[in-house]
Motif scaffolding. Structure first.
Motif, PDB file in Angstrom:
ATOM      1  N   UNK A 134       0.819  -1.209   0.000  1.00 38.70           N
ATOM      2  CA  UNK A 134       0.000   0.000   0.000  1.00 38.70           C
ATOM      3  C   UNK A 134       0.857   1.264   0.000  1.00 38.70           C
ATOM      4  N   UNK A 135       2.040   1.186   0.570  1.00 39.04           N
ATOM      5  CA  UNK A 135       2.926   2.348   0.574  1.00 39.04           C
ATOM      6  C   UNK A 135       3.358   2.726  -0.838  1.00 39.04           C
ATOM      7  N   UNK A 136       3.427   1.734  -1.729  1.00 35.75           N
ATOM      8  CA  UNK A 136       3.926   1.985  -3.085  1.00 35.75           C
ATOM      9  C   UNK A 136       2.819   2.177  -4.109  1.00 35.75           C
ATOM     10  N   UNK A 137       1.559   2.005  -3.723  1.00 33.19           N
ATOM     11  CA  UNK A 137       0.529   1.917  -4.745  1.00 33.19           C
ATOM     12  C   UNK A 137       0.000   3.251  -5.250  1.00 33.19           C
ATOM     13  N   UNK A 138       0.072   4.287  -4.484  1.00 28.97           N
ATOM     14  CA  UNK A 138      -0.589   5.516  -4.898  1.00 28.97           C
ATOM     15  C   UNK A 138       0.115   6.711  -4.271  1.00 28.97           C
ATOM     16  N   UNK A 139       0.266   7.766  -5.035  1.00 30.50           N
ATOM     17  CA  UNK A 139       0.986   8.935  -4.542  1.00 30.50           C
ATOM     18  C   UNK A 139       0.343   9.591  -3.335  1.00 30.50           C
ATOM     19  N   UNK A 140      -0.997   9.508  -3.233  1.00 32.79           N
ATOM     20  CA  UNK A 140      -1.641  10.229  -2.140  1.00 32.79           C
ATOM     21  C   UNK A 140      -1.810   9.385  -0.883  1.00 32.79           C
ATOM     22  N   UNK A 141      -1.320   8.136  -0.888  1.00 29.04           N
ATOM     23  CA  UNK A 141      -1.447   7.293   0.293  1.00 29.04           C
ATOM     24  C   UNK A 141      -0.357   7.608   1.299  1.00 29.04           C
TER      25      UNK A 141
END
Length: 191
Positions: A134-141
């Motif tokens: 999840x840390x790598x999946x989306x810029x806004x996470x």
């Protein structure tokens, strides 16, 4: 790459004469599904989810995840993977969740699981821990950022440690002008 590995190992075993169930799996849990629905519904924080109702939000997540079924089937078929879409599994199915809990219980009974404490990345918006995926999946996470930090040396003026320095590290350097003392515990060894 993961699709390739998920195909090549079972394909090899099948070609060697073994019966290999090749059920396609749908990962329907977690932050990716929730963030997609939050975007769709223009939800910006957990309070809005609670106001909407957890059951309604979960139903929206299920519908969103399953919306891409045909696209996934076309994509995986185009990769020439041998999979069974008719008998697929979805991580949101109670039977799947129960099988994971059963497997964990077997590990626990054999003494192969342990309880511990560790620091986890945390999504303040969704109020949930984050996996490495999840840390790598989306810029806004999750975004790396530089916090201001400073290390200050305070010289000890009396006692056995006179002349030594206490090194104090802080991420709130703007509070240093108001500090009047450094406190240490007499029974703690500092290194």
């Amino acid at each position: 790459l993961t699709g390739y590995v998920k195909d090549i190992v079972p394909r090899y075993r099948t070609m060697r004469g073994y019966k290999v169930d090749r059920r396609f799996g749908w990962d329907t849990h977690g932050l990716p599904a929730e963030l997609e629905v939050q975007r769709q519904l223009a939800i910006t924080d957990k309070a809005q989810i609670e106001e909407m109702g957890i059951e309604k939000f979960n139903a929206a997540c299920r519908a969103s995840v399953l919306k891409y079924t045909n696209e996934w089937q076309a994509y995986v078929t185009r990769q020439a993977r041998w999979v069974d879409f008719e008998n697929d599994y979805k991580t949101l199915d109670p039977g799947f969740m129960e099988s994971v809990i059963w497997a964990f219980k077997q590990l626990w009974d054999k003494g192969l699981a342990y309880e511990g404490n560790r620091v986890l990345p945390y999504c303040w918006n969704d109020e949930t821990p984050l996996s490495s995926h999840e840390l790598r999946m989306d810029d806004d996470v999750y975004q790396s950022r530089q916090d201001p930090a400073i290390t200050v040396g305070f010289q000890v003026s009396t006692g056995d440690l006179a002349g030594a320095y206490l090194l104090i590290w802080t991420t709130t350097p703007w509070t240093l002008p108001s500090n009047q003392a450094v406190a240490v515990h007499p029974d703690v060894t500092y290194v």
